[in-house]
Scaffold this active site. Structure first.
Site, PDB file in Angstrom:
ATOM      1  N   MET A  89       0.841  -1.205   0.000  1.00  0.00           N
ATOM      2  CA  MET A  89       0.000   0.000   0.000  1.00  0.00           C
ATOM      3  C   MET A  89       0.876   1.256   0.000  1.00  0.00           C
ATOM      4  O   MET A  89       0.411   2.358   0.319  1.00  0.00           O
ATOM      5  CB  MET A  89      -0.949   0.004   1.199  1.00  0.00           C
ATOM      6  CG  MET A  89      -1.912  -1.192   1.160  1.00  0.00           C
ATOM      7  SD  MET A  89      -3.466  -0.908   2.011  1.00  0.00           S
ATOM      8  CE  MET A  89      -2.893  -0.603   3.672  1.00  0.00           C
TER       9      MET A  89
ATOM     10  N   HIS B 284       9.308  -3.419   3.278  1.00  0.00           N
ATOM     11  CA  HIS B 284       8.958  -3.600   1.871  1.00  0.00           C
ATOM     12  C   HIS B 284      10.217  -3.913   1.044  1.00  0.00           C
ATOM     13  O   HIS B 284      10.187  -4.787   0.171  1.00  0.00           O
ATOM     14  CB  HIS B 284       8.303  -2.329   1.322  1.00  0.00           C
ATOM     15  CG  HIS B 284       7.002  -1.956   1.981  1.00  0.00           C
ATOM     16  ND1 HIS B 284       6.846  -0.804   2.715  1.00  0.00           N
ATOM     17  CD2 HIS B 284       5.798  -2.573   2.014  1.00  0.00           C
ATOM     18  CE1 HIS B 284       5.597  -0.724   3.166  1.00  0.00           C
ATOM     19  NE2 HIS B 284       4.941  -1.789   2.761  1.00  0.00           N
TER      20      HIS B 284
HETATM   21  P1  AMP Z   1       1.512  -2.859   3.478  1.00  0.00           P
HETATM   22  O1  AMP Z   1       2.094  -1.854   2.540  1.00  0.00           O
HETATM   23  O2  AMP Z   1       1.547  -2.449   4.919  1.00  0.00           O
HETATM   24  O3  AMP Z   1       0.172  -3.369   3.034  1.00  0.00           O
HETATM   25  O4  AMP Z   1       2.478  -4.114   3.415  1.00  0.00           O
HETATM   26  C1  AMP Z   1       2.842  -4.696   2.190  1.00  0.00           C
HETATM   27  C2  AMP Z   1       3.604  -5.954   2.457  1.00  0.00           C
HETATM   28  O5  AMP Z   1       4.768  -5.657   3.217  1.00  0.00           O
HETATM   29  C3  AMP Z   1       2.800  -6.971   3.281  1.00  0.00           C
HETATM   30  O6  AMP Z   1       3.057  -8.281   2.807  1.00  0.00           O
HETATM   31  C4  AMP Z   1       3.345  -6.779   4.659  1.00  0.00           C
HETATM   32  O7  AMP Z   1       3.239  -7.925   5.484  1.00  0.00           O
HETATM   33  C5  AMP Z   1       4.804  -6.479   4.357  1.00  0.00           C
HETATM   34  N1  AMP Z   1       5.433  -5.793   5.484  1.00  0.00           N
HETATM   35  C6  AMP Z   1       4.940  -4.721   6.162  1.00  0.00           C
HETATM   36  N2  AMP Z   1       5.750  -4.401   7.198  1.00  0.00           N
HETATM   37  C7  AMP Z   1       6.768  -5.298   7.173  1.00  0.00           C
HETATM   38  C8  AMP Z   1       7.931  -5.508   7.991  1.00  0.00           C
HETATM   39  N3  AMP Z   1       8.196  -4.727   9.040  1.00  0.00           N
HETATM   40  N4  AMP Z   1       8.751  -6.521   7.679  1.00  0.00           N
HETATM   41  C9  AMP Z   1       8.481  -7.329   6.623  1.00  0.00           C
HETATM   42  N5  AMP Z   1       7.408  -7.188   5.812  1.00  0.00           N
HETATM   43  C10 AMP Z   1       6.556  -6.189   6.084  1.00  0.00           C
END
Ligand code: AMP
Length: 281
Positions: free
Chosen positions: A21, A28
């Site tokens: 997102m 990421h």
């Molecule tokens: P988001 O942009 O928050 O929807 O996350 C996108 C992807 O990044 C999802 O698969 C999350 O689980 C992953 N993600 C978010 N935060 C972390 C983190 N601290 N470590 C590893 N992966 C993450």
């Protein structure tokens, strides 16, 4: 995006997809690097998915920084950034959704009704657009990864789901785009989440196996932090996400808490091995 991905596939290339997102951080980036090790081209999607936000949630305020994200993805040498608009993903008349019953209804699903319906729907659409060989998700959102694995198996999708470890700030706080909402004081308070899971890890190392006593440790640790309020703290089976009474096989200690107005998630992976348990934060 479809044309680009179909052409790459026709050349026999293996497409890697990293759905996000935006408001990108090192968590990421770690998914991008994992994707680059196994796939080329790598597609990163940035889409703040309205369907996964509840009516009183932070859709309008969710951090959006497309130009900064684009620069970061260029530095990481990502092949394609896919950033559709909400109207492209959900055009007028849209009415088909994916429900992962059971797994999608508990924990986060209980606190955020309809959340995983929105997640599963958009991820299925992204999978159909990009037809990735593999898609990369973070263990920070362990239930989300499990819901996507279930959907992929249930709907006979060809994409392999790769779940990558949680990337943390030096103080232990799991990286999240929502950390941008935290004041300096709240950011310090938010380290209590990972500390409470470390306390669980310590008790497991000392021989504790009782799930209720272990969740009590999380609550006790967090109750010491006045800015933190637990939404749920549970020890569940890694696959079914059903509560366990005693540690067995592979489990998660899963935790959601508000710090001020910001809702944060964290978890500890607990794996039985050789008569004992190993844990990873
Ligand atoms: P988001 O942009 O928050 O929807 O996350 C996108 C992807 O990044 C999802 O698969 C999350 O689980 C992953 N993600 C978010 N935060 C972390 C983190 N601290 N470590 C590893 N992966 C993450």
């Amino acid at each position: 995006m479809k044309q680009v991905c179909r052409a790459a596939q026709a050349e026999g290339r293996l497409i890697g997809l990293v759905p996000t997102m935006g408001a990108l951080h090192d968590g990421h980036s770690s998914l991008v690097r994992a994707a680059q090790q196994r796939c080329s081209p790598v597609v990163v999607s940035i889409f703040v998915n309205p369907a996964q936000f509840g009516p009183n949630e932070d859709l309008a305020n969710y951090p959006r920084q497309m130009e900064r994200d684009r620069g970061l993805l260029e530095e990481l040498r990502v092949d394609y950034l896919f950033a559709p608009t909400a109207a492209e993903i959900y055009p007028a008349g849209f009415q088909s959704y994916v429900n992962v019953d059971g797994l999608g209804d508990k924990l986060e699903g209980r606190s955020r009704p309809g959340h995983f319906r929105g997640v599963a729907t958009v991820v299925l659409k992204l999978f159909e657009i990009a037809r990735p060989q593999a898609a990369f998700f973070g263990r920070k959102d362990a239930q989300q990864a499990r819901v996507i694995e279930r959907m992929t198996a249930d709907l006979n999708l060809d994409t392999e789901i790769v779940v990558c470890p949680t990337v943390r700030e030096p103080g232990g706080l799991a990286m999240s785009s929502r950390n941008a909402y935290l004041s300096a004081e709240e950011r310090a308070a938010a380290t209590a989440l990972s500390r409470s899971l470390r306390a669980v890890a310590n008790e497991i190392a000392r021989g504790e196996r009782d799930a209720l006593r272990l969740t009590a440790i999380i609550r006790e640790q967090l109750s010491k932090e006045p800015l933190a309020h637990v939404d749920y703290a549970e020890i569940v089976d890694k696959n079914t996400l059903e509560r366990v009474t005693l540690l067995r096989g592979q489990c998660y200690a899963l935790l959601a808490a508000h710090v001020g107005k910001t809702r944060l998630l964290d978890n500890l992976l607990i794996c039985e091995s050789g008569g004992g348990f190993t844990v990873s934060l």
